[in-house]
Write a protein that holds these residues in place. Structure first.
Motif, PDB file in Angstrom:
ATOM      1  N   SER A 205      29.001  50.385  28.531  1.00 51.26           N
ATOM      2  CA  SER A 205      28.376  51.667  28.195  1.00 51.26           C
ATOM      3  C   SER A 205      29.230  52.862  28.643  1.00 51.26           C
ATOM      4  O   SER A 205      28.846  54.000  28.455  1.00 51.26           O
ATOM      5  N   TRP A 206      30.380  52.596  29.246  1.00 51.89           N
ATOM      6  CA  TRP A 206      31.273  53.665  29.683  1.00 51.89           C
ATOM      7  C   TRP A 206      32.207  54.059  28.539  1.00 51.89           C
ATOM      8  O   TRP A 206      32.558  53.235  27.695  1.00 51.89           O
ATOM      9  N   SER A 207      32.668  55.295  28.574  1.00 53.77           N
ATOM     10  CA  SER A 207      33.747  55.727  27.677  1.00 53.77           C
ATOM     11  C   SER A 207      35.055  55.664  28.471  1.00 53.77           C
ATOM     12  O   SER A 207      35.045  55.583  29.709  1.00 53.77           O
TER      13      SER A 207
ATOM     14  N   PHE B 209      30.221  48.215  32.196  1.00 54.46           N
ATOM     15  CA  PHE B 209      31.360  48.924  31.598  1.00 54.46           C
ATOM     16  C   PHE B 209      31.253  49.066  30.091  1.00 54.46           C
ATOM     17  O   PHE B 209      31.897  49.925  29.504  1.00 54.46           O
TER      18      PHE B 209
ATOM     19  N   VAL C 204      36.147  48.454  30.064  1.00 53.21           N
ATOM     20  CA  VAL C 204      35.573  49.644  29.433  1.00 53.21           C
ATOM     21  C   VAL C 204      36.032  49.735  27.985  1.00 53.21           C
ATOM     22  O   VAL C 204      35.213  49.847  27.062  1.00 53.21           O
TER      23      VAL C 204
ATOM     24  N   ARG D 185      37.254  58.498  36.941  1.00 53.96           N
ATOM     25  CA  ARG D 185      36.852  57.779  38.148  1.00 53.96           C
ATOM     26  C   ARG D 185      37.946  56.893  38.739  1.00 53.96           C
ATOM     27  O   ARG D 185      37.791  56.404  39.866  1.00 53.96           O
TER      28      ARG D 185
ATOM     29  N   ARG E 295      23.615  56.817  31.879  1.00 54.61           N
ATOM     30  CA  ARG E 295      23.309  56.785  30.457  1.00 54.61           C
ATOM     31  C   ARG E 295      21.799  56.779  30.287  1.00 54.61           C
ATOM     32  O   ARG E 295      21.094  56.105  31.034  1.00 54.61           O
TER      33      ARG E 295
ATOM     34  N   ASP F 297      35.117  58.371  30.914  1.00 57.86           N
ATOM     35  CA  ASP F 297      34.401  58.025  32.150  1.00 57.86           C
ATOM     36  C   ASP F 297      35.333  57.279  33.103  1.00 57.86           C
ATOM     37  O   ASP F 297      35.365  57.559  34.302  1.00 57.86           O
ATOM     38  N   TYR F 298      36.103  56.324  32.569  1.00 59.97           N
ATOM     39  CA  TYR F 298      37.007  55.548  33.418  1.00 59.97           C
ATOM     40  C   TYR F 298      38.094  56.435  34.024  1.00 59.97           C
ATOM     41  O   TYR F 298      38.315  56.422  35.239  1.00 59.97           O
TER      42      TYR F 298
ATOM     43  N   PRO G 230      28.944  56.293  39.175  1.00 58.03           N
ATOM     44  CA  PRO G 230      29.115  55.756  37.824  1.00 58.03           C
ATOM     45  C   PRO G 230      28.434  56.669  36.803  1.00 58.03           C
ATOM     46  O   PRO G 230      27.480  57.384  37.158  1.00 58.03           O
ATOM     47  N   PRO G 231      28.897  56.668  35.580  1.00 56.86           N
ATOM     48  CA  PRO G 231      28.263  57.516  34.575  1.00 56.86           C
ATOM     49  C   PRO G 231      26.819  57.058  34.352  1.00 56.86           C
ATOM     50  O   PRO G 231      26.534  55.866  34.372  1.00 56.86           O
TER      51      PRO G 231
END
Length: 183
Positions: A101-103, A99, A91, A110, A182, A106-107, A179-180
């Protein structure tokens, strides 16, 4: 973060990020923070291959009198610590889909509630000394599913060794729920 870029192959090597490692291990009790270093390697970006090469120390088991060797409970704890770190680094450094596209927010949201082991297989070939050993975790395949129940599925392999020939290995399927999304 220290990055070494291999020019000819497109491979990326990321040495241990101590701040990230401390964050990943923060939920663990002090005497269960076994992961000491984690070097992440990504082969050519187009193949999606990602691995963590780690070192561990278990000075004292968190649940049983000292057996002198690594056992299945410690296998699982060490696996979790490697997996959490590898996902967090994927991430943070935008290493592979999904990953990239995750911040980090976000991690962190989760890490504990949404990263689950769906299938776990381990084999002990010869005793691994728990005082000091190495481990490798590799993402074999990462798949994102959408729909009513979106999730990320990660097929992994792992291996533990020590300097005396100790060896254990496994195959684990991770599922990340919620998952987030987008746009």
């Amino acid at each position: 973060m220290t990055t070494n870029q291999a020019q000819s192959t497109g491979a990326t090597v990321l040495n241990t990020d101590q701040m990230l490692l401390d964050g990943v291990l923060e939920p663990y009790k002090e005497n269960c923070r076994y992961l000491k270093t984690a070097r992440v390697e990504r082969d050519a970006p187009e193949d999606g291959s990602l691995a963590a090469h780690c070192t561990f120390e278990i000075p004292e088991s968190c649940y049983i009198a000292d057996t002198g060797h690594f056992n299945s409970v410690e296998f699982n704890i060490c696996y979790n610590q490697m997996a959490y770190y590898l996902i967090a680094k994927a991430v943070e450094a935008s290493l592979i889909e999904p990953f990239n596209s995750w911040s980090m927010k976000d991690y962190w949201e989760r890490q504990l509630p949404n990263i689950l082991i769906a299938d776990f297989r381990s084999t002990f070939r010869s005793p691994v000394r728990s005082a000091s050993f190495s481990g490798t975790l590799q993402f074999v395949r990462v798949t994102q599913r959408s729909g009513d129940r979106p999730m990320v599925l990660i097929d992994t392999t792992c291996r533990y060794t020590d300097t005396t020939g100790g060896r254990a290995e496994g195959a684990v399927k991770l599922v990340i729920t919620n998952p987030p999304s987008r746009p």
